[in-house]
Design a protein around this motif. Sequence first.
Motif, PDB file in Angstrom:
ATOM      1  N   VAL A 187      27.422  44.784  -6.511  1.00  0.00           N
ATOM      2  CA  VAL A 187      27.018  45.876  -5.628  1.00  0.00           C
ATOM      3  C   VAL A 187      27.519  47.207  -6.164  1.00  0.00           C
ATOM      4  O   VAL A 187      26.806  48.203  -6.141  1.00  0.00           O
ATOM      5  CB  VAL A 187      27.547  45.637  -4.193  1.00  0.00           C
ATOM      6  N   SER A 188      28.761  47.222  -6.642  1.00  0.00           N
ATOM      7  CA  SER A 188      29.379  48.478  -7.077  1.00  0.00           C
ATOM      8  C   SER A 188      30.447  48.186  -8.120  1.00  0.00           C
ATOM      9  O   SER A 188      31.121  47.163  -8.057  1.00  0.00           O
ATOM     10  CB  SER A 188      30.015  49.171  -5.873  1.00  0.00           C
ATOM     11  N   TYR A 189      30.588  49.118  -9.064  1.00  0.00           N
ATOM     12  CA  TYR A 189      31.675  49.025 -10.037  1.00  0.00           C
ATOM     13  C   TYR A 189      32.925  49.727  -9.540  1.00  0.00           C
ATOM     14  O   TYR A 189      34.026  49.421  -9.972  1.00  0.00           O
ATOM     15  CB  TYR A 189      31.264  49.662 -11.374  1.00  0.00           C
ATOM     16  N   ASP A 190      32.763  50.703  -8.644  1.00  0.00           N
ATOM     17  CA  ASP A 190      33.881  51.515  -8.182  1.00  0.00           C
ATOM     18  C   ASP A 190      33.798  51.725  -6.677  1.00  0.00           C
ATOM     19  O   ASP A 190      33.061  52.596  -6.228  1.00  0.00           O
ATOM     20  CB  ASP A 190      33.881  52.866  -8.914  1.00  0.00           C
ATOM     21  N   PRO A 191      34.486  50.911  -5.894  1.00  0.00           N
ATOM     22  CA  PRO A 191      35.351  49.811  -6.297  1.00  0.00           C
ATOM     23  C   PRO A 191      34.520  48.563  -6.613  1.00  0.00           C
ATOM     24  O   PRO A 191      33.406  48.421  -6.104  1.00  0.00           O
ATOM     25  CB  PRO A 191      36.221  49.576  -5.061  1.00  0.00           C
ATOM     26  N   PRO A 192      35.051  47.633  -7.429  1.00  0.00           N
ATOM     27  CA  PRO A 192      34.307  46.416  -7.743  1.00  0.00           C
ATOM     28  C   PRO A 192      33.959  45.635  -6.474  1.00  0.00           C
ATOM     29  O   PRO A 192      34.850  45.238  -5.711  1.00  0.00           O
ATOM     30  CB  PRO A 192      35.278  45.640  -8.637  1.00  0.00           C
ATOM     31  N   THR A 193      32.669  45.452  -6.254  1.00  0.00           N
ATOM     32  CA  THR A 193      32.162  44.820  -5.027  1.00  0.00           C
ATOM     33  C   THR A 193      31.025  43.879  -5.392  1.00  0.00           C
ATOM     34  O   THR A 193      30.166  44.221  -6.186  1.00  0.00           O
ATOM     35  CB  THR A 193      31.649  45.888  -4.045  1.00  0.00           C
ATOM     36  N   MET A 194      31.022  42.687  -4.783  1.00  0.00           N
ATOM     37  CA  MET A 194      29.973  41.699  -5.035  1.00  0.00           C
ATOM     38  C   MET A 194      29.339  41.268  -3.717  1.00  0.00           C
ATOM     39  O   MET A 194      29.917  41.436  -2.647  1.00  0.00           O
ATOM     40  CB  MET A 194      30.540  40.483  -5.746  1.00  0.00           C
ATOM     41  N   LEU A 195      28.144  40.655  -3.860  1.00  0.00           N
ATOM     42  CA  LEU A 195      27.403  40.119  -2.721  1.00  0.00           C
ATOM     43  C   LEU A 195      26.852  38.763  -3.114  1.00  0.00           C
ATOM     44  O   LEU A 195      26.403  38.575  -4.251  1.00  0.00           O
ATOM     45  CB  LEU A 195      26.251  41.057  -2.358  1.00  0.00           C
ATOM     46  N   VAL A 196      26.874  37.830  -2.192  1.00  0.00           N
ATOM     47  CA  VAL A 196      26.235  36.536  -2.388  1.00  0.00           C
ATOM     48  C   VAL A 196      25.405  36.238  -1.141  1.00  0.00           C
ATOM     49  O   VAL A 196      25.806  36.563  -0.026  1.00  0.00           O
ATOM     50  CB  VAL A 196      27.258  35.410  -2.687  1.00  0.00           C
ATOM     51  N   SER A 197      24.223  35.649  -1.348  1.00  0.00           N
ATOM     52  CA  SER A 197      23.336  35.262  -0.260  1.00  0.00           C
ATOM     53  C   SER A 197      23.420  33.750  -0.091  1.00  0.00           C
ATOM     54  O   SER A 197      23.190  33.000  -1.039  1.00  0.00           O
ATOM     55  CB  SER A 197      21.898  35.684  -0.586  1.00  0.00           C
ATOM     56  N   LEU A 198      23.744  33.305   1.134  1.00  0.00           N
ATOM     57  CA  LEU A 198      23.932  31.879   1.413  1.00  0.00           C
ATOM     58  C   LEU A 198      23.077  31.466   2.606  1.00  0.00           C
ATOM     59  O   LEU A 198      23.023  32.188   3.608  1.00  0.00           O
ATOM     60  CB  LEU A 198      25.399  31.595   1.719  1.00  0.00           C
ATOM     61  N   TYR A 199      22.430  30.316   2.509  1.00  0.00           N
ATOM     62  CA  TYR A 199      21.640  29.792   3.625  1.00  0.00           C
ATOM     63  C   TYR A 199      22.548  29.615   4.831  1.00  0.00           C
ATOM     64  O   TYR A 199      23.577  28.931   4.758  1.00  0.00           O
ATOM     65  CB  TYR A 199      20.965  28.477   3.240  1.00  0.00           C
ATOM     66  N   GLU A 200      22.176  30.258   5.931  1.00  0.00           N
ATOM     67  CA  GLU A 200      23.044  30.316   7.113  1.00  0.00           C
ATOM     68  C   GLU A 200      23.431  28.942   7.657  1.00  0.00           C
ATOM     69  O   GLU A 200      24.543  28.752   8.142  1.00  0.00           O
ATOM     70  CB  GLU A 200      22.349  31.127   8.212  1.00  0.00           C
ATOM     71  N   GLY A 201      22.565  27.960   7.542  1.00  0.00           N
ATOM     72  CA  GLY A 201      22.850  26.639   8.081  1.00  0.00           C
ATOM     73  C   GLY A 201      23.626  25.730   7.148  1.00  0.00           C
ATOM     74  O   GLY A 201      23.860  24.564   7.466  1.00  0.00           O
ATOM     75  N   SER A 202      24.076  26.242   6.009  1.00  0.00           N
ATOM     76  CA  SER A 202      24.771  25.404   5.028  1.00  0.00           C
ATOM     77  C   SER A 202      26.274  25.349   5.279  1.00  0.00           C
ATOM     78  O   SER A 202      26.856  26.237   5.888  1.00  0.00           O
ATOM     79  CB  SER A 202      24.513  25.932   3.615  1.00  0.00           C
ATOM     80  N   ARG A 203      26.881  24.283   4.749  1.00  0.00           N
ATOM     81  CA  ARG A 203      28.344  24.150   4.847  1.00  0.00           C
ATOM     82  C   ARG A 203      29.033  25.293   4.120  1.00  0.00           C
ATOM     83  O   ARG A 203      30.040  25.817   4.589  1.00  0.00           O
ATOM     84  CB  ARG A 203      28.799  22.829   4.226  1.00  0.00           C
ATOM     85  N   ILE A 204      28.490  25.687   2.939  1.00  0.00           N
ATOM     86  CA  ILE A 204      29.149  26.740   2.159  1.00  0.00           C
ATOM     87  C   ILE A 204      29.118  28.070   2.903  1.00  0.00           C
ATOM     88  O   ILE A 204      30.092  28.819   2.867  1.00  0.00           O
ATOM     89  CB  ILE A 204      28.556  26.858   0.725  1.00  0.00           C
ATOM     90  N   ALA A 205      28.026  28.373   3.590  1.00  0.00           N
ATOM     91  CA  ALA A 205      27.958  29.639   4.344  1.00  0.00           C
ATOM     92  C   ALA A 205      29.002  29.659   5.446  1.00  0.00           C
ATOM     93  O   ALA A 205      29.706  30.662   5.630  1.00  0.00           O
ATOM     94  CB  ALA A 205      26.563  29.841   4.919  1.00  0.00           C
ATOM     95  N   GLN A 206      29.112  28.575   6.172  1.00  0.00           N
ATOM     96  CA  GLN A 206      30.106  28.491   7.242  1.00  0.00           C
ATOM     97  C   GLN A 206      31.518  28.617   6.670  1.00  0.00           C
ATOM     98  O   GLN A 206      32.355  29.335   7.217  1.00  0.00           O
ATOM     99  CB  GLN A 206      29.957  27.165   7.995  1.00  0.00           C
ATOM    100  N   ALA A 207      31.769  27.939   5.552  1.00  0.00           N
ATOM    101  CA  ALA A 207      33.109  27.957   4.959  1.00  0.00           C
ATOM    102  C   ALA A 207      33.465  29.333   4.394  1.00  0.00           C
ATOM    103  O   ALA A 207      34.576  29.824   4.615  1.00  0.00           O
ATOM    104  CB  ALA A 207      33.209  26.889   3.871  1.00  0.00           C
ATOM    105  N   VAL A 208      32.542  29.973   3.673  1.00  0.00           N
ATOM    106  CA  VAL A 208      32.807  31.302   3.112  1.00  0.00           C
ATOM    107  C   VAL A 208      33.029  32.309   4.232  1.00  0.00           C
ATOM    108  O   VAL A 208      33.969  33.115   4.183  1.00  0.00           O
ATOM    109  CB  VAL A 208      31.675  31.743   2.157  1.00  0.00           C
ATOM    110  N   ALA A 209      32.176  32.272   5.250  1.00  0.00           N
ATOM    111  CA  ALA A 209      32.330  33.202   6.380  1.00  0.00           C
ATOM    112  C   ALA A 209      33.648  32.949   7.118  1.00  0.00           C
ATOM    113  O   ALA A 209      34.327  33.891   7.532  1.00  0.00           O
ATOM    114  CB  ALA A 209      31.139  33.088   7.328  1.00  0.00           C
TER     115      ALA A 209
END
Length: 183
Positions: free
Chosen positions: A58-80
């Motif tokens: 998303v940005s280099y300054d400050p370093p920022t990232m984004l990931v898109s996760l299927y809302e109904g998945s285990r990984i989305a629940q765990a990351v959130a």
Amino acid sequence: MELSAPLDAHLVSPHIPLQEDIDEYRRLSAEQAAGVAVVTTVWRGRDYAATVSAYLSVSYDPPTMLVSLYEGSRIAQAVAGSGLWALTLLTAEQKRDANWLASPGTPVEGLLSQIPFRRGPGTGCAILEGGLAYFEVSTTAVHEAATHLLVVGAVTAMGSQTTWQPGSSPLVHYAGDYRRLQA
């Protein structure tokens, strides 16, 4: 200069898309090549991991990232739920790992038992061995977008475990399959 041939267009109702609209969107959006990564987190004392191709810087300054996760998945629940996550960018040689972590019905227990990894120094999340680069991230915002969660975070640690070798390639998802770049 305007070209004389009309565009081939498939009109979509944004409020209530038909199944044919969804299928056509899926077909056309597969024409975009995307890097393949694995997102990991530790939540409630357990490792979670999934293969993703929808992530971006998303940005280099400050370093920022984004990931898109299927809302109904285990990984989305765990990351959130965790608020801390890591992203490992994969090489073409890690296709097997990508397939395993993208497979529906993977077990919760022992999910990473067949994949070599180390713990990230900043988050304690799994960093896959041999990846091109890794980023450890602290969530700053979660946005609902249709069927997905867009998880934005500040990069708290990053690095690379490998040096580039002639013939090596990032793992890329294109036209519904994993591919490697040809030099």
